[in-house]
Design an enzyme around this catalytic site. Structure first.
Site, PDB file in Angstrom:
ATOM      1  CG  ASP A 293      -1.627  -1.308   1.453  1.00 53.19           C
ATOM      2  OD1 ASP A 293      -2.032  -1.941   0.459  1.00 53.19           O
ATOM      3  OD2 ASP A 293      -1.762  -1.719   2.630  1.00 53.19           O
TER       4      ASP A 293
ATOM      5  CD  GLU B  37      -8.674  -3.197  -1.240  1.00 52.61           C
ATOM      6  OE1 GLU B  37      -9.416  -3.357  -0.250  1.00 52.61           O
ATOM      7  OE2 GLU B  37      -7.657  -3.906  -1.440  1.00 52.61           O
TER       8      GLU B  37
END
Length: 315
Positions: A14, A194
């Site tokens: 991420d 997401e």
């Protein structure tokens, strides 16, 4: 045969790289332990590899944000530094792993690696469900918040939402849903949209995101809107029906996603920052496999002003 991509930073998922107004690059990402917020800074992208890793916040042993600290992003908003992140209650209290809510910490220090950070504040979206992966961006004098959240009554794990912000910690408008998992490549194992990230170029606002399970099925999609349109109107946005970046079996490059955007040191090139694995033989839950590495590559553009994430997927 295609060239094997080389990771920039190992075991950081991420990834978010911010080129800040002070001229430094700031790096934040999920650490394998999911237990802290860590920052690095450097004058160059390559310098982030060996830059000092500074822990600016560590999760408490109990409470609403005492477990599974995910996807921190550092932003410089309205004269202060903010790190937006998702956290969940400890599993001794909540037996469902995925009870995340969004939080932020802030500091006004000149150097955020040396600053005194506030205690986490929850970002209230008005929907009390699982949410994660917030990002912010300025446009037309307004600050916008974009994130992923579960909505009761819609099949799947998370959708994408946008709202204007009143302050960097509070929303000024109700959430507007922009995208739900609907295409085959978005619903493999898990129904997921997401990891949104924003890039403004060529008269458009581009919103990249990730979909499906976090193994080799993970892939990236794209929405875009005209820069002069109403960004809070879902009809302003066009969604690509096909992924813009996905696993490359020939290169052993699997599950690329959860990206951010930055720029090269000379400011001439847009750079795509994302994570991926180099194997598919994952033991147990992919969530606990630490080998999602940070990669950085040059983002290309076609003649119509659209971004090219993967030349294999262009016609």
């Amino acid at each position: 045969m295609e060239t094997q991509p080389t990771p920039l930073i190992l075991q950081r998922a991420d990834p978010h790289i911010l080129k800040a107004p002070d001229g430094y690059y700031y790096f934040s990402a999920s650490v394998p332990e999911y237990d802290r917020l860590e920052l690095r800074r450097s004058k160059t992208i390559e310098g982030l590899v060996e830059a000092e890793k500074v822990t600016v916040w560590t999760k408490p042993d109990e409470g609403p944000f005492s477990d599974l600290i995910w996807a921190p992003e550092i932003h410089y908003n309205r004269g202060a530094w903010y790190i937006y992140f998702a956290g969940a209650p400890s599993r001794e209290i909540k037996y469902d792993l995925f009870q995340h809510r969004m939080y932020a910490i802030c500091t006004t220090a000149e150097n955020p690696l040396e600053g005194e950070w506030s205690e986490p504040v929850q970002i209230d979206t008005g929907i009390d469900t699982f949410c994660l992966d917030a990002t912010t961006f300025e446009h037309g004098g307004d600050l916008f918040y974009v994130w992923a959240q579960k909505e009761i009554g819609i099949e799947g794990n998370s959708n994408l939402y946008i709202a204007k912000m009143d302050t960097p910690l509070t929303l000024a408008t109700d959430p507007v849903r922009l995208s739900i998992p609907e295409f085959d490549w978005e619903i493999r194992v898990f129904w997921v949209n997401e990891g949104p990230s924003i890039l403004k170029r060529n008269g458009k606002i581009f919103l990249s995101y990730s979909a499906s399970a976090t193994d080799e099925n993970y892939a990236m999609g794209l929405l875009y809107a005209d820069q002069d349109s109403d960004l809070l109107d879902p009809s302003s946005w066009t969604k690509s029906k096909t992924p813009v970046l996905c696993s490359n079996l020939e290169c052993k490059h699997y599950g690329p996603g959860h990206n951010s955007f930055t720029v090269s040191e000379d400011g001439k090139d847009d750079l795509l920052v994302y994570h991926a694995r180099e194997y598919t033989e994952i033991e147990g839950d992919p969530l606990w496999d630490p080998n999602r590495h940070t990669f950085v590559k040059k983002l290309l553009w076609d003649d119509s002003g659209m971004p090219i994430f993967d030349e294999r997927l262009t016609s």
